[in-house]
Design a protein around this motif. Sequence first.
Motif, PDB file in Angstrom:
ATOM      1  N   ASP A   3      63.834  17.245  16.402  1.00  0.00           N
ATOM      2  CA  ASP A   3      64.425  16.174  15.599  1.00  0.00           C
ATOM      3  C   ASP A   3      63.795  14.815  15.871  1.00  0.00           C
ATOM      4  N   THR A   4      63.507  14.511  17.150  1.00  0.00           N
ATOM      5  CA  THR A   4      63.033  13.172  17.517  1.00  0.00           C
ATOM      6  C   THR A   4      61.518  13.054  17.444  1.00  0.00           C
ATOM      7  N   ILE A   5      60.795  14.111  17.889  1.00  0.00           N
ATOM      8  CA  ILE A   5      59.333  13.980  17.971  1.00  0.00           C
ATOM      9  C   ILE A   5      58.574  15.135  17.320  1.00  0.00           C
ATOM     10  N   GLY A   6      59.277  16.054  16.682  1.00  0.00           N
ATOM     11  CA  GLY A   6      58.586  17.123  15.971  1.00  0.00           C
ATOM     12  C   GLY A   6      58.247  18.348  16.812  1.00  0.00           C
ATOM     13  N   VAL A   7      58.445  18.266  18.119  1.00  0.00           N
ATOM     14  CA  VAL A   7      58.267  19.428  19.016  1.00  0.00           C
ATOM     15  C   VAL A   7      59.299  19.315  20.126  1.00  0.00           C
ATOM     16  N   ASN A   8      59.601  20.434  20.791  1.00  0.00           N
ATOM     17  CA  ASN A   8      60.520  20.361  21.927  1.00  0.00           C
ATOM     18  C   ASN A   8      59.743  20.551  23.237  1.00  0.00           C
ATOM     19  N   ARG A   9      60.464  20.435  24.356  1.00  0.00           N
ATOM     20  CA  ARG A   9      59.781  20.449  25.650  1.00  0.00           C
ATOM     21  C   ARG A   9      59.011  21.752  25.876  1.00  0.00           C
ATOM     22  N   ARG A  65      49.894  11.589  18.279  1.00  0.00           N
ATOM     23  CA  ARG A  65      50.542  12.325  17.170  1.00  0.00           C
ATOM     24  C   ARG A  65      52.045  12.383  17.390  1.00  0.00           C
ATOM     25  N   ILE A  66      52.435  12.516  18.673  1.00  0.00           N
ATOM     26  CA  ILE A  66      53.867  12.559  18.984  1.00  0.00           C
ATOM     27  C   ILE A  66      54.495  11.202  18.684  1.00  0.00           C
ATOM     28  N   HIS A 114      58.949  20.193  12.551  1.00  0.00           N
ATOM     29  CA  HIS A 114      57.557  20.574  12.804  1.00  0.00           C
ATOM     30  C   HIS A 114      56.631  20.126  11.686  1.00  0.00           C
ATOM     31  N   GLY A 115      57.203  19.903  10.511  1.00  0.00           N
ATOM     32  CA  GLY A 115      56.374  19.435   9.401  1.00  0.00           C
ATOM     33  C   GLY A 115      55.695  18.104   9.687  1.00  0.00           C
ATOM     34  N   THR A 116      56.234  17.355  10.691  1.00  0.00           N
ATOM     35  CA  THR A 116      55.644  16.050  11.016  1.00  0.00           C
ATOM     36  C   THR A 116      54.557  16.153  12.081  1.00  0.00           C
ATOM     37  N   THR A 117      54.340  17.351  12.633  1.00  0.00           N
ATOM     38  CA  THR A 117      53.298  17.496  13.667  1.00  0.00           C
ATOM     39  C   THR A 117      52.358  18.651  13.330  1.00  0.00           C
ATOM     40  N   PRO A 118      51.663  18.574  12.187  1.00  0.00           N
ATOM     41  CA  PRO A 118      50.766  19.671  11.810  1.00  0.00           C
ATOM     42  C   PRO A 118      49.625  19.877  12.810  1.00  0.00           C
ATOM     43  N   GLN A 119      49.301  18.821  13.587  1.00  0.00           N
ATOM     44  CA  GLN A 119      48.209  18.952  14.554  1.00  0.00           C
ATOM     45  C   GLN A 119      48.576  19.885  15.701  1.00  0.00           C
ATOM     46  N   LEU A 120      49.886  20.110  15.880  1.00  0.00           N
ATOM     47  CA  LEU A 120      50.326  20.998  16.950  1.00  0.00           C
ATOM     48  C   LEU A 120      50.611  22.405  16.422  1.00  0.00           C
ATOM     49  N   PHE A 121      50.212  22.659  15.179  1.00  0.00           N
ATOM     50  CA  PHE A 121      50.425  23.976  14.562  1.00  0.00           C
ATOM     51  C   PHE A 121      49.510  24.992  15.247  1.00  0.00           C
ATOM     52  N   ASP A 122      50.135  25.983  15.879  1.00  0.00           N
ATOM     53  CA  ASP A 122      49.398  27.020  16.610  1.00  0.00           C
ATOM     54  C   ASP A 122      49.904  28.370  16.096  1.00  0.00           C
ATOM     55  N   PRO A 123      49.393  28.833  14.932  1.00  0.00           N
ATOM     56  CA  PRO A 123      50.034  29.953  14.229  1.00  0.00           C
ATOM     57  C   PRO A 123      50.059  31.258  15.011  1.00  0.00           C
ATOM     58  N   VAL A 124      51.185  31.971  14.877  1.00  0.00           N
ATOM     59  CA  VAL A 124      51.268  33.319  15.429  1.00  0.00           C
ATOM     60  C   VAL A 124      50.438  34.241  14.534  1.00  0.00           C
ATOM     61  N   VAL A 125      50.153  35.440  15.016  1.00  0.00           N
ATOM     62  CA  VAL A 125      49.209  36.348  14.348  1.00  0.00           C
ATOM     63  C   VAL A 125      49.569  36.635  12.885  1.00  0.00           C
ATOM     64  N   PRO A 126      50.838  36.972  12.564  1.00  0.00           N
ATOM     65  CA  PRO A 126      51.149  37.255  11.152  1.00  0.00           C
ATOM     66  C   PRO A 126      50.857  36.062  10.238  1.00  0.00           C
ATOM     67  N   VAL A 127      51.075  34.840  10.727  1.00  0.00           N
ATOM     68  CA  VAL A 127      50.798  33.656   9.914  1.00  0.00           C
ATOM     69  C   VAL A 127      49.297  33.532   9.685  1.00  0.00           C
ATOM     70  N   GLU A 128      48.528  33.814  10.741  1.00  0.00           N
ATOM     71  CA  GLU A 128      47.059  33.773  10.613  1.00  0.00           C
ATOM     72  C   GLU A 128      46.568  34.820   9.641  1.00  0.00           C
ATOM     73  N   VAL A 129      47.085  36.040   9.794  1.00  0.00           N
ATOM     74  CA  VAL A 129      46.628  37.154   8.951  1.00  0.00           C
ATOM     75  C   VAL A 129      46.939  36.884   7.477  1.00  0.00           C
ATOM     76  N   LEU A 130      48.129  36.312   7.237  1.00  0.00           N
ATOM     77  CA  LEU A 130      48.517  36.014   5.854  1.00  0.00           C
ATOM     78  C   LEU A 130      47.837  34.747   5.333  1.00  0.00           C
ATOM     79  N   GLY A 131      47.167  34.012   6.231  1.00  0.00           N
ATOM     80  CA  GLY A 131      46.465  32.798   5.791  1.00  0.00           C
ATOM     81  C   GLY A 131      47.414  31.685   5.388  1.00  0.00           C
ATOM     82  N   LEU A 132      48.605  31.629   5.989  1.00  0.00           N
ATOM     83  CA  LEU A 132      49.577  30.595   5.612  1.00  0.00           C
ATOM     84  C   LEU A 132      49.185  29.260   6.247  1.00  0.00           C
ATOM     85  N   PRO A 133      49.265  28.166   5.483  1.00  0.00           N
ATOM     86  CA  PRO A 133      48.904  26.855   6.051  1.00  0.00           C
ATOM     87  C   PRO A 133      50.060  26.296   6.872  1.00  0.00           C
ATOM     88  N   ALA A 134      49.793  25.203   7.599  1.00  0.00           N
ATOM     89  CA  ALA A 134      50.863  24.512   8.315  1.00  0.00           C
ATOM     90  C   ALA A 134      51.894  24.033   7.295  1.00  0.00           C
TER      91      ALA A 134
END
Lengths: 136, 303
Positions: free
Chosen positions: A66-72, A91-92, B65-85
Motif C-alpha cells: 500500500d505505501t511503497i508498492g512492495v512489502n518487506r 523506484r521505491i 505492485h502496479g506502481t513498481t514495474p521495475q521490481l517485477f520478477d515473474p514466476v514461470v507461468p507468467v513468463e511462459v504465457l508472456g504476460l507483461p508487468a
Amino acid sequence: MVRLGIAGAVLGALLYGTVLGQDRDFPFGPMVQYAFYVNPNGEIDDTYLLARTAMGVQLRVDPTVDTIGVNRAQIEGQLGDFRSDPVLLARIAAAHTQRRPGEPRWTWLSLRQHVHVLHRGRIVRTDERTIATWSR
Amino acid sequence: MVPVSSTVRLADPGATRAARLGYPRGAVLRWCLPAVGAGRIAWLRVLIYLVVAVKLEWISNTTGHGTTPQLFDPVVPVEVLGLPAPTVLFLRVLRILLIAGALVGVTGRFPRLAGWPVAVMFLLWDLYEMSYGKVDHDEFAMIVALFLLPTLGRVRFRDTRPTEAAGFAVRGIQVAVVCTYFLAAYAKIRFGTWNWPNGALFVWALSRRGYPWSRPLMNVPGLLHASQWLLITLETLSPIMLFVGRRLAALAACGWLLFHLMTYATIGIHFLPTAVCLFAFLPLEEIPARLTRRRAARASVPA
C-alpha cells in the motif's frame, strides 16, 4: 476418468516442483514456507527501511504494498539487486510519492538490517548493517 | 417432501461402481470418490468465496505492485504465457471483478457461470502477486478448491445425498490441503537439511514478526526447539488424515485450525487460504439436520 487424469497431472506437477523445482515454479513450486535452517549459533537478519523527507525528518518506513508498492519479504527476496544497484531505492521513493501524494516526498532512503547474533538459540547481541543507500 | 434423516442410508453411486470394479481398483476408486453429501459443497462455497472476497478487499495488496514495474520478477507461468508487468488499472479492474464474482459465488447461484471465471482470475491474481520477489505458500489448496467448486451445479446446504461429483471435489480439496503440509515437511529437509528441527527458525520468526506478548517466548529456546520437532512430525504424519475415519479426520482438521490460530496470535501469519480449505474435512452438510433435531428436542421438552 478425465477428472482423475487431470488430478493426477496436477499432483505430478506438484511433486516435480517439490523435488526439483524452485519458488518461481508457483503454484507447483516447493512449499518452502519457513523451510530454511537457522543456525542456533548464527545470525538473524531483520531488514528495515529508513527514509528522510525534504524537511530533514527521518522516519522508519512501514514497508507494505500500500505505501511503497512492495512489502518487506519482497524487498528481502531482492536484496542482492538492491545491493548491486541502490538506484532501485529511487523506484521505491517514486512509488511512495505515487501512492501517498499527500505525504512529504522522500529524498533519502537507506536499506538496513538489525543483525541478531545467536548463541545456543538465544539472542545475545544485535549489530547493524547497511545494504544500500540512495539520495536524490 | 419427506425430510431426509442423516441416519437413513442413502443410495451411494460411488459404492455401486466400486463394488462392480472389485478389489483393488474398486477400493482406489472409493477412496478417490468418497461418500460425501453434496451439501458440503454449498457450505464450502460460502466459506471459500467469502475468504476470496476478504483476501482481495483487506489482505492482498497486489494492486500496489502496479506502481513498481521495475521490481517485477515473474514466476514461470507468467513468463511462459508472456504476460507483461500489470498496470495499476488492470489490477484494480481484476480485483473488482474477482470480488464481484466471489460474492456471487457466496450466494450459491450460478455456481459454474461465476465459479470458473473466479478460478481463472484468482489464479492470474496470485501469479502476479507472487511475481515481486516473494512467493506465499498457503495458496495451493485455495487455487485447487476454486477449480473444483464449479464442477457441481447448484446444491442445497442440507443435501446429504452422496454424489460422485461432491466426493471428488471434497477429496481434491482435502488432498491439496494435506499436500501443503506434507510437502512442507519435505521442503524443510530439502532446503533446511535433516538439521532443520534443531535450528532456530522459531526464534527467527518471533524476532522479526513477534508481538509484545509473544516475544518473551524467545527466552525459552527449549520450548521453541520442541515445537519445531512437533511441527515437522505433524506435517509428516498429515497424510493419515486422508485414510482415517471421518471423526478422526475432522478432529485432525480442527487441530490444524488451532495451530493456524496460534501462529496468527504469535507472529501474525494466518495461512487463511489453506485454513479455510480445512473445512472440507468437516461434515458441514449435517449441520442443518442437527440444528433441526436440536430444535425439535427442545420443543418436545415439557415446560
